[in-house]
Design an enzyme around this catalytic site. Structure first.
Site, mmCIF file in Angstrom:
data_model
loop_
_atom_site.group_PDB
_atom_site.id
_atom_site.type_symbol
_atom_site.label_atom_id
_atom_site.label_comp_id
_atom_site.label_asym_id
_atom_site.label_seq_id
_atom_site.Cartn_x
_atom_site.Cartn_y
_atom_site.Cartn_z
ATOM 1 N N GLU A 186 22.408 -55.699 -90.394
ATOM 2 C CA GLU A 186 21.321 -56.597 -90.806
ATOM 3 C C GLU A 186 21.971 -57.964 -91.033
ATOM 4 O O GLU A 186 21.801 -58.867 -90.220
ATOM 5 C CB GLU A 186 20.651 -56.076 -92.097
ATOM 6 C CG GLU A 186 19.562 -56.993 -92.646
ATOM 7 C CD GLU A 186 19.021 -56.547 -94.029
ATOM 8 O OE1 GLU A 186 19.697 -55.760 -94.722
ATOM 9 O OE2 GLU A 186 17.927 -57.021 -94.409
ATOM 10 N N ASP A 264 9.886 -52.828 -94.216
ATOM 11 C CA ASP A 264 11.019 -53.063 -95.135
ATOM 12 C C ASP A 264 10.534 -53.211 -96.585
ATOM 13 O O ASP A 264 10.568 -52.240 -97.339
ATOM 14 C CB ASP A 264 11.847 -54.265 -94.680
ATOM 15 C CG ASP A 264 13.292 -54.222 -95.158
ATOM 16 O OD1 ASP A 264 13.697 -53.216 -95.778
ATOM 17 O OD2 ASP A 264 14.039 -55.196 -94.902
HETATM 18 N N1 ADE Z 1 16.784 -53.088 -100.300
HETATM 19 C C1 ADE Z 1 15.509 -53.403 -100.093
HETATM 20 N N2 ADE Z 1 15.370 -54.064 -98.928
HETATM 21 C C2 ADE Z 1 16.599 -54.167 -98.380
HETATM 22 C C3 ADE Z 1 17.117 -54.722 -97.185
HETATM 23 N N3 ADE Z 1 16.332 -55.355 -96.298
HETATM 24 N N4 ADE Z 1 18.433 -54.647 -96.965
HETATM 25 C C4 ADE Z 1 19.229 -54.059 -97.852
HETATM 26 N N5 ADE Z 1 18.803 -53.503 -98.974
HETATM 27 C C5 ADE Z 1 17.489 -53.561 -99.245
HETATM 28 ZN ZN ZN Z 2 15.669 -52.132 -95.819
#
Ligand code: ADE
Ligand code: ZN
Length: 326
Positions: A186, A264
């Site tokens: 990410e 998400d």
């Molecule tokens: N916790 C909640 N959303 C998240 C994300 N997008 N990346 C990492 N941890 C998270």
């Molecule tokens: Zn996440």
């Protein structure tokens, strides 16, 4: 269209209105004076700037009923978006660290899942900014409730906390027959995706959008049909991509990857499942065939028995047959 949601943090579905209602119900003092003031703080520069507010929002969750109400609200939204099946992340350490018993967390969320017409299962996430020993202790606390969750995941601050930090706890979870997933690629580099595969032996990668920086890794993910749970609005709000026109969802699909679309943290990033699809399809050259592929991918990537998956896939085919896509 019918779809599955595979990347939703239930604490990220807590709308500002519900945060204020629960704060009042529980006598919790918030740092914001109104719903509008809280919503105005949702301008994020990166993952950490979001996580700070997300953990503060979760501080209003104290009783089992609070976890139930939050989850029931999410599932009602999911149902309205034609989500047939959801695999829901929850972060027990966010609550146990504040003295909330883990059974309030698990029982509240699970009871809402049982009561919903949407098929739903739970994935317990370990917070990667905390130690592996803390994750192991959390797993032990959760094990009396082993029947109420199907897998474990890894979330929170990615950079500096690589998957291999959690090798032992994931190995234990594998021995327990739990499904394994992890956030990787990410904000973190493609090498984190590699160690999630090689060290943790995960069955899905959450996000994974940075895989395209490594062509060999991309080919490997495609060849093994490793699903990526992509979250378009999240990636824009957390500045993984500058704008939706720059998102790589189409390139991921063109590379033959089993990409899926997910929300998400929908209360923080501007929308639920259909909002994510609409935002991506408005800004990218995606068409009916891509919608069909994304819908199929979501069920292929789900942790469901084969015959149940096939029933959903048949529903997808029947739905898209009306558009002459199948
Ligand atoms: N916790 C909640 N959303 C998240 C994300 N997008 N990346 C990492 N941890 C998270
Ligand atoms: Zn996440």
């Amino acid at each position: 269209m019918p779809k599955a949601e595979l990347h939703i943090h239930i604490e990220g579905s807590l709308e500002p209105e519900l945060i204020f209602a629960l704060a009042e119900r529980n006598g919790v003092q918030l740092a914001y004076s109104s719903v509008e003031a809280l919503r105005a703080a949702y301008a994020f520069s990166d993952l950490q700037s979001f996580l700070d507010i997300y953990y503060a929002g979760a501080s209003v969750l104290l009783q089992e009923q609070d976890f139930y109400d939050m989850t029931a609200a999410y599932l009602a939204r999911a149902q309205a978006d034609h989500v047939r099946h959801a695999e829901i992340f929850f972060d027990p350490q966010t609550h146990t660290a504040r003295g909330v018993p883990i059974e309030y967390v698990i029982n509240g969320i699970h009871r809402a899942c049982v009561d919903s017409p949407v098929s739903a299962s739970l994935i317990l996430c370990f917070l990667r900014h905390l130690s592996e020993d803390d994750a192991i202790a959390t797993l032990e606390q959760a094990l009396p409730h082993r029947d109420k969750f199907i897998g474990v995941g890894l979330d929170s601050s990615e950079v500096g906390n690589p998957p291999e930090k959690f090798a032992r706890v994931f190995s234990r979870c594998r021995d327990l027959g739990l499904h394994l997933v992890a956030h990787a690629g990410e904000e973190g580099p493609p090498s984190y995706i590699e160690t999630a595969l090689d060290v943790l032996q995960v069955e899905r990668i959450d996000h994974g959008v940075r895989c395209l920086e490594d062509p060999a890794l991309t080919r490997r993910l495609a060849a093994m049909r490793m699903p990526l749970t992509v979250c378009p609005l999240s990636n824009i709000k957390l500045r993984v991509f500058d704008q939706m026109q720059d998102h790589n969802l189409l390139q991921l699909l063109d590379a033959g990857l089993v990409a899926t679309v997910n929300s998400d943290d929908p209360a923080y990033f501007g929308g639920y499942m259909n909002d994510n699809f609409v935002a991506a399809f408005d800004s990218l050259p995606l068409g009916l065939q891509h919608a069909y592929q994304l819908s199929r991918n979501s069920f292929e990537a789900a942790f469901l028995p084969q015959e149940e998956k096939q029933r959903y896939l048949d529903e997808v085919d029947a739905y898209f047959a009306a558009f002459n896509v199948v």
